[in-house]
Design a protein around this motif. Sequence first.
Motif, PDB file in Angstrom:
ATOM      1  N   VAL A   1     -22.668 -27.694 -12.389  1.00  0.00           N
ATOM      2  CA  VAL A   1     -21.455 -26.992 -12.220  1.00  0.00           C
ATOM      3  C   VAL A   1     -20.409 -28.030 -11.731  1.00  0.00           C
ATOM      4  O   VAL A   1     -20.848 -28.779 -10.761  1.00  0.00           O
ATOM      5  CB  VAL A   1     -21.599 -26.064 -11.314  1.00  0.00           C
TER       6      VAL A   1
ATOM      7  N   HIS B   1     -14.732 -17.664  -9.251  1.00  0.00           N
ATOM      8  CA  HIS B   1     -16.096 -17.620  -8.506  1.00  0.00           C
ATOM      9  C   HIS B   1     -16.932 -16.192  -8.890  1.00  0.00           C
ATOM     10  O   HIS B   1     -17.912 -16.231  -9.167  1.00  0.00           O
ATOM     11  CB  HIS B   1     -16.066 -17.807  -7.312  1.00  0.00           C
TER      12      HIS B   1
ATOM     13  N   ALA C   1     -17.478 -30.790  -6.972  1.00  0.00           N
ATOM     14  CA  ALA C   1     -16.377 -30.332  -6.772  1.00  0.00           C
ATOM     15  C   ALA C   1     -15.196 -31.471  -6.627  1.00  0.00           C
ATOM     16  O   ALA C   1     -15.292 -32.437  -5.813  1.00  0.00           O
ATOM     17  CB  ALA C   1     -16.244 -29.428  -5.510  1.00  0.00           C
TER      18      ALA C   1
ATOM     19  N   MET D   1     -13.376 -22.702  -4.672  1.00  0.00           N
ATOM     20  CA  MET D   1     -14.582 -23.541  -4.876  1.00  0.00           C
ATOM     21  C   MET D   1     -15.642 -23.412  -3.748  1.00  0.00           C
ATOM     22  O   MET D   1     -16.815 -23.707  -3.948  1.00  0.00           O
ATOM     23  CB  MET D   1     -13.964 -25.020  -4.642  1.00  0.00           C
TER      24      MET D   1
ATOM     25  N   ILE E   1     -15.874 -24.607 -14.033  1.00  0.00           N
ATOM     26  CA  ILE E   1     -14.975 -23.608 -13.436  1.00  0.00           C
ATOM     27  C   ILE E   1     -13.578 -24.130 -12.841  1.00  0.00           C
ATOM     28  O   ILE E   1     -13.886 -24.890 -11.888  1.00  0.00           O
ATOM     29  CB  ILE E   1     -15.902 -22.639 -12.362  1.00  0.00           C
ATOM     30  N   ALA E   2     -12.605 -23.735 -13.241  1.00  0.00           N
ATOM     31  CA  ALA E   2     -11.407 -24.054 -12.725  1.00  0.00           C
ATOM     32  C   ALA E   2     -10.167 -23.018 -12.441  1.00  0.00           C
ATOM     33  O   ALA E   2     -10.230 -22.025 -13.232  1.00  0.00           O
ATOM     34  CB  ALA E   2     -10.588 -25.356 -13.578  1.00  0.00           C
TER      35      ALA E   2
ATOM     36  N   VAL F   1     -17.771 -20.857  -5.250  1.00  0.00           N
ATOM     37  CA  VAL F   1     -18.551 -21.475  -6.156  1.00  0.00           C
ATOM     38  C   VAL F   1     -19.831 -22.150  -5.694  1.00  0.00           C
ATOM     39  O   VAL F   1     -20.866 -22.067  -6.017  1.00  0.00           O
ATOM     40  CB  VAL F   1     -17.660 -22.214  -6.951  1.00  0.00           C
TER      41      VAL F   1
ATOM     42  N   THR G   1     -16.345 -28.101 -10.695  1.00  0.00           N
ATOM     43  CA  THR G   1     -15.372 -27.092 -10.337  1.00  0.00           C
ATOM     44  C   THR G   1     -14.067 -27.837  -9.680  1.00  0.00           C
ATOM     45  O   THR G   1     -14.150 -28.887  -8.936  1.00  0.00           O
ATOM     46  CB  THR G   1     -15.584 -26.073  -9.240  1.00  0.00           C
ATOM     47  N   CYS G   2     -12.659 -27.370  -9.768  1.00  0.00           N
ATOM     48  CA  CYS G   2     -11.662 -27.762  -9.167  1.00  0.00           C
ATOM     49  C   CYS G   2     -10.726 -26.718  -9.114  1.00  0.00           C
ATOM     50  O   CYS G   2     -10.435 -25.621 -10.116  1.00  0.00           O
ATOM     51  CB  CYS G   2     -10.861 -29.155 -10.016  1.00  0.00           C
TER      52      CYS G   2
END
Length: 281
Positions: free
Chosen positions: A197, A180, A222, A206, A113-114, A209, A199-200
């Motif tokens: 997961v 998110h 993350a 974040m 997820i970004a 998230v 993320t960034c």
Amino acid sequence: MVEKQTVINKPAPARILEKIQETNRITTFQFAVPGVQPVPGQFFMVWIPGVDEIPMSVSGMDTERGIYEISVSAIGDATRALCAKNPGDLIGIRGPFGNGFNLNTGGEAACVIAGGVGMAAVRPIILDFLKRGKPLVVINAARTQKELLYHAFFEKNLVLETSYFTSTDDGSCGEKCFGHERFSRLLDGNRITVGKVYTCGPEIMMRHVSMVCEKHGLQLEASLERMMRCGSGLCGLCAMDPSGLLVCKDGPVFDGSVLKTLTEFGNYARDFSGKKIYFKK
């Protein structure tokens, strides 16, 4: 015995080989740095002669040929000066620095997820998983469709609304929501099944998230961003409250158990003077 990674501690001259305009604000630069082998999640300190030196996540890596990429958002003096450069121009490279992502998912599918230019830091994970045929879901979030980083590549190599999902602030591509929120809805609707997961992006995103991951019992890693000068743990500028963990050395990648201990995560960062700058919520 773990082989020690080669790190360049003085700026090594690197000539820009290729320049790609990804979006109106984001440009990718390709250059050669022989003798180093960064892993997904690590960063280089990039010297723009006569301007400044700044940390940049490695967004692409061909370790066999020693060719690497960074994707730069033109938001400050240094990044604007960097984005003005062209193939043939010289920059300086130190690194790689920091701890990268753990790509072991225990056999379960991963979700990346970004938000915005944050996709640059997690792109090497996606490329690695695609190359090895590992199960993967990607959620790409941005303000508008035109700002979705690497969107055309993901549309070509993933399946839209199956393994590739988008969200935009204005609803121009995918759902009109934040990254998110899209992630949470996909899990609640049983549209995706993942075990880990990555993320960034914007830290508020974040933080949310991380809360979704905690709710669903998912592993999380993350990549955080903080002001830094040295990149190697000497200046202390990127120390996180309350433990003093350094983003440049202990991070930039932190797992969910560590993130829960960082009181500033999702709340504030510090400028070069050390003043707290609270995130807009």
